[in-house]
Design a protein around this motif. Structure first.
Motif, PDB file in Angstrom:
ATOM      1  N   LEU A   4      15.116  67.292 -11.594  1.00  0.00           N
ATOM      2  CA  LEU A   4      14.322  67.673 -10.442  1.00  0.00           C
ATOM      3  C   LEU A   4      13.002  68.293 -10.846  1.00  0.00           C
ATOM      4  N   ASP A   5      12.935  68.834 -12.058  1.00  0.00           N
ATOM      5  CA  ASP A   5      11.698  69.442 -12.536  1.00  0.00           C
ATOM      6  C   ASP A   5      10.838  68.446 -13.291  1.00  0.00           C
ATOM      7  N   GLY A   6      11.262  67.206 -13.306  1.00  0.00           N
ATOM      8  CA  GLY A   6      10.538  66.195 -14.074  1.00  0.00           C
ATOM      9  C   GLY A   6       9.081  66.023 -13.683  1.00  0.00           C
ATOM     10  N   PRO A   7       8.761  65.805 -12.383  1.00  0.00           N
ATOM     11  CA  PRO A   7       7.355  65.612 -11.998  1.00  0.00           C
ATOM     12  C   PRO A   7       6.476  66.788 -12.396  1.00  0.00           C
ATOM     13  N   GLY A   8       6.959  68.037 -12.154  1.00  0.00           N
ATOM     14  CA  GLY A   8       6.173  69.196 -12.533  1.00  0.00           C
ATOM     15  C   GLY A   8       5.950  69.271 -14.024  1.00  0.00           C
ATOM     16  N   GLY A   9       6.987  68.915 -14.789  1.00  0.00           N
ATOM     17  CA  GLY A   9       6.835  68.917 -16.240  1.00  0.00           C
ATOM     18  C   GLY A   9       5.821  67.906 -16.709  1.00  0.00           C
ATOM     19  N   ARG A  10       5.806  66.726 -16.094  1.00  0.00           N
ATOM     20  CA  ARG A  10       4.826  65.703 -16.471  1.00  0.00           C
ATOM     21  C   ARG A  10       3.410  66.163 -16.155  1.00  0.00           C
ATOM     22  N   GLU A  11       3.239  66.837 -15.013  1.00  0.00           N
ATOM     23  CA  GLU A  11       1.917  67.324 -14.646  1.00  0.00           C
ATOM     24  C   GLU A  11       1.416  68.360 -15.650  1.00  0.00           C
ATOM     25  N   ARG A  12       2.292  69.282 -16.022  1.00  0.00           N
ATOM     26  CA  ARG A  12       1.886  70.308 -16.987  1.00  0.00           C
ATOM     27  C   ARG A  12       1.549  69.692 -18.336  1.00  0.00           C
ATOM     28  N   THR A  13       2.349  68.717 -18.760  1.00  0.00           N
ATOM     29  CA  THR A  13       2.090  68.071 -20.047  1.00  0.00           C
ATOM     30  C   THR A  13       0.745  67.355 -20.033  1.00  0.00           C
ATOM     31  N   ALA A  14       0.465  66.641 -18.946  1.00  0.00           N
ATOM     32  CA  ALA A  14      -0.815  65.933 -18.845  1.00  0.00           C
ATOM     33  C   ALA A  14      -1.982  66.907 -18.831  1.00  0.00           C
ATOM     34  N   LEU A  15      -1.840  68.004 -18.082  1.00  0.00           N
ATOM     35  CA  LEU A  15      -2.913  68.986 -17.987  1.00  0.00           C
ATOM     36  C   LEU A  15      -3.157  69.667 -19.322  1.00  0.00           C
ATOM     37  N   GLU A  16      -2.081  69.997 -20.034  1.00  0.00           N
ATOM     38  CA  GLU A  16      -2.237  70.631 -21.341  1.00  0.00           C
ATOM     39  C   GLU A  16      -2.906  69.675 -22.333  1.00  0.00           C
ATOM     40  N   PRO A  27     -15.380  74.012 -28.467  1.00  0.00           N
ATOM     41  CA  PRO A  27     -14.575  75.093 -29.045  1.00  0.00           C
ATOM     42  C   PRO A  27     -15.003  76.487 -28.603  1.00  0.00           C
ATOM     43  N   ALA A  28     -16.222  76.645 -28.095  1.00  0.00           N
ATOM     44  CA  ALA A  28     -16.681  77.977 -27.685  1.00  0.00           C
ATOM     45  C   ALA A  28     -16.199  78.363 -26.294  1.00  0.00           C
ATOM     46  N   LEU A  29     -15.627  77.422 -25.559  1.00  0.00           N
ATOM     47  CA  LEU A  29     -15.182  77.697 -24.193  1.00  0.00           C
ATOM     48  C   LEU A  29     -13.740  78.194 -24.167  1.00  0.00           C
ATOM     49  N   GLU A  30     -13.468  79.123 -23.285  1.00  0.00           N
ATOM     50  CA  GLU A  30     -12.091  79.540 -23.011  1.00  0.00           C
ATOM     51  C   GLU A  30     -11.564  78.674 -21.867  1.00  0.00           C
ATOM     52  N   ILE A  31     -10.512  77.932 -22.122  1.00  0.00           N
ATOM     53  CA  ILE A  31      -9.980  76.969 -21.156  1.00  0.00           C
ATOM     54  C   ILE A  31      -8.571  77.392 -20.766  1.00  0.00           C
ATOM     55  N   ARG A  32      -8.335  77.538 -19.473  1.00  0.00           N
ATOM     56  CA  ARG A  32      -7.036  77.974 -18.968  1.00  0.00           C
ATOM     57  C   ARG A  32      -6.456  76.919 -18.035  1.00  0.00           C
ATOM     58  N   PRO A  33      -5.546  76.088 -18.507  1.00  0.00           N
ATOM     59  CA  PRO A  33      -4.907  75.114 -17.615  1.00  0.00           C
ATOM     60  C   PRO A  33      -3.917  75.800 -16.691  1.00  0.00           C
ATOM     61  N   ALA A  34      -3.823  75.321 -15.457  1.00  0.00           N
ATOM     62  CA  ALA A  34      -2.886  75.897 -14.491  1.00  0.00           C
ATOM     63  C   ALA A  34      -2.457  74.832 -13.502  1.00  0.00           C
ATOM     64  N   VAL A  35      -1.182  74.817 -13.173  1.00  0.00           N
ATOM     65  CA  VAL A  35      -0.636  73.927 -12.148  1.00  0.00           C
ATOM     66  C   VAL A  35      -0.284  74.775 -10.934  1.00  0.00           C
ATOM     67  N   GLU A  36      -0.875  74.474  -9.792  1.00  0.00           N
ATOM     68  CA  GLU A  36      -0.656  75.251  -8.573  1.00  0.00           C
ATOM     69  C   GLU A  36       0.144  74.414  -7.570  1.00  0.00           C
ATOM     70  N   PRO A  37       1.225  74.952  -7.033  1.00  0.00           N
ATOM     71  CA  PRO A  37       1.988  74.222  -6.012  1.00  0.00           C
ATOM     72  C   PRO A  37       1.263  74.275  -4.666  1.00  0.00           C
ATOM     73  N   GLY A  38       1.619  73.356  -3.805  1.00  0.00           N
ATOM     74  CA  GLY A  38       1.062  73.380  -2.455  1.00  0.00           C
ATOM     75  C   GLY A  38      -0.033  72.365  -2.260  1.00  0.00           C
ATOM     76  N   PRO A  39      -0.616  72.315  -1.047  1.00  0.00           N
ATOM     77  CA  PRO A  39      -1.682  71.362  -0.732  1.00  0.00           C
ATOM     78  C   PRO A  39      -2.881  71.569  -1.651  1.00  0.00           C
ATOM     79  N   PRO A  40      -3.455  70.505  -2.200  1.00  0.00           N
ATOM     80  CA  PRO A  40      -4.551  70.658  -3.153  1.00  0.00           C
ATOM     81  C   PRO A  40      -5.798  71.311  -2.563  1.00  0.00           C
ATOM     82  N   THR A  41      -6.139  71.007  -1.321  1.00  0.00           N
ATOM     83  CA  THR A  41      -7.357  71.567  -0.743  1.00  0.00           C
ATOM     84  C   THR A  41      -7.292  73.090  -0.687  1.00  0.00           C
ATOM     85  N   ALA A  42      -6.167  73.629  -0.224  1.00  0.00           N
ATOM     86  CA  ALA A  42      -6.031  75.078  -0.118  1.00  0.00           C
ATOM     87  C   ALA A  42      -6.092  75.742  -1.482  1.00  0.00           C
ATOM     88  N   ALA A  43      -5.428  75.154  -2.474  1.00  0.00           N
ATOM     89  CA  ALA A  43      -5.424  75.739  -3.819  1.00  0.00           C
ATOM     90  C   ALA A  43      -6.815  75.718  -4.436  1.00  0.00           C
TER      91      ALA A  43
END
Length: 233
Positions: A4-16, A27-43
């Motif tokens: 059941l956590d498969g889709p979320g895991g795939r999203e995190r893997t792709a984002l990372e 290399p000089a940039l600080e990059i913070r990947p994040a997966v947010e649940p819910g409707p994309p527009t609101a997030a």
């Protein structure tokens, strides 16, 4: 259950994976990947509320290269509290520069401006963007004659030209090394700005209230370079 956590895991893997690629290129940039649940527009709007600028990409519809944004990007561009930069699918950093290999100077930054309603936020963004790129700033004002042109139509052209110059006068001393080109043209603003975008590194337009006006709506759908939509009063 793990499945059941498969889709979320795939999203995190792709984002990372994307974050790793970006960190390698910048290399000089600080990059913070994040997966947010819910409707994309609101997030996205929530993230924009505490951001200096929001960048969105889009594949567009039906594979048409000039059709830039989908419903999420349109709604975010219309409601974001910070400037939104929309980047067309397939756009490369080299496309913003001159020369066959994209290694030359930056192409001009183009600003669409109504001199009757100038705004400091919009002008500041455009001047800063051009200065950062060390590129010329081309400021366009498009207007149309009345349905029945009057005898003083030529005076109207001169009036528009003077109004545009007056709106830019306070900003020129703040950026003394910046080349600023004024262009007053007759016709639909959206059409002229889309044409100008074919030779630009960035197109800057304004947005009032929580909606896209006809000019901003037109260019976001048909522009051929990145476009920044800047909210202002």
């Amino acid at each position: 259950m793990p499945e059941l956590d498969g889709p979320g895991g795939r999203e995190r893997t792709a984002l990372e994976g994307v974050a790793v690629q970006l960190a390698h290129r910048h290399p000089a940039l600080e990059i913070r990947p994040a997966v947010e649940p819910g409707p994309p527009t609101a997030a996205i709007l929530e993230a924009a509320a505490t951001s200096e600028v929001l960048a969105l990409g889009s594949r567009g519809f039906t594979g048409c290269a000039a059709f830039l944004v989908g419903s999420v990007a349109l709604e975010v561009a219309a409601r974001s509290a910070s400037p939104v930069v929309l980047v067309r699918a397939g756009e490369c950093p080299e496309d913003e520069r001159q020369g066959e290999a994209g290694t030359g100077a930056y192409r001009p930054v183009v600003l669409g401006l109504d001199p009757d309603h100038p705004c400091d936020d919009l002008l500041a963004y455009a001047f800063d963007a051009a200065a950062t790129r060390r590129a010329p700033l081309h400021v366009w004002h498009a207007w149309t004659f009345p349905l029945v042109p009057s005898a003083d139509a030529e005076d109207l052209v001169a009036e528009k030209t003077r109004a545009l110059a007056a709106a830019l006068t306070p900003w020129r001393p703040k950026f003394p090394d910046l080349e600023v080109v004024e262009r007053t043209v007759h016709g639909r603003a959206g059409r002229h700005l889309v044409m100008a975008s074919t030779r630009a590194s960035l197109l800057v337009v304004g947005r009032r209230a929580a909606r896209l006006g006809p000019v901003a709506h037109s260019v976001t759908h048909h522009v051929l370079c990145p476009v920044a939509v800047v909210p202002h009063d």
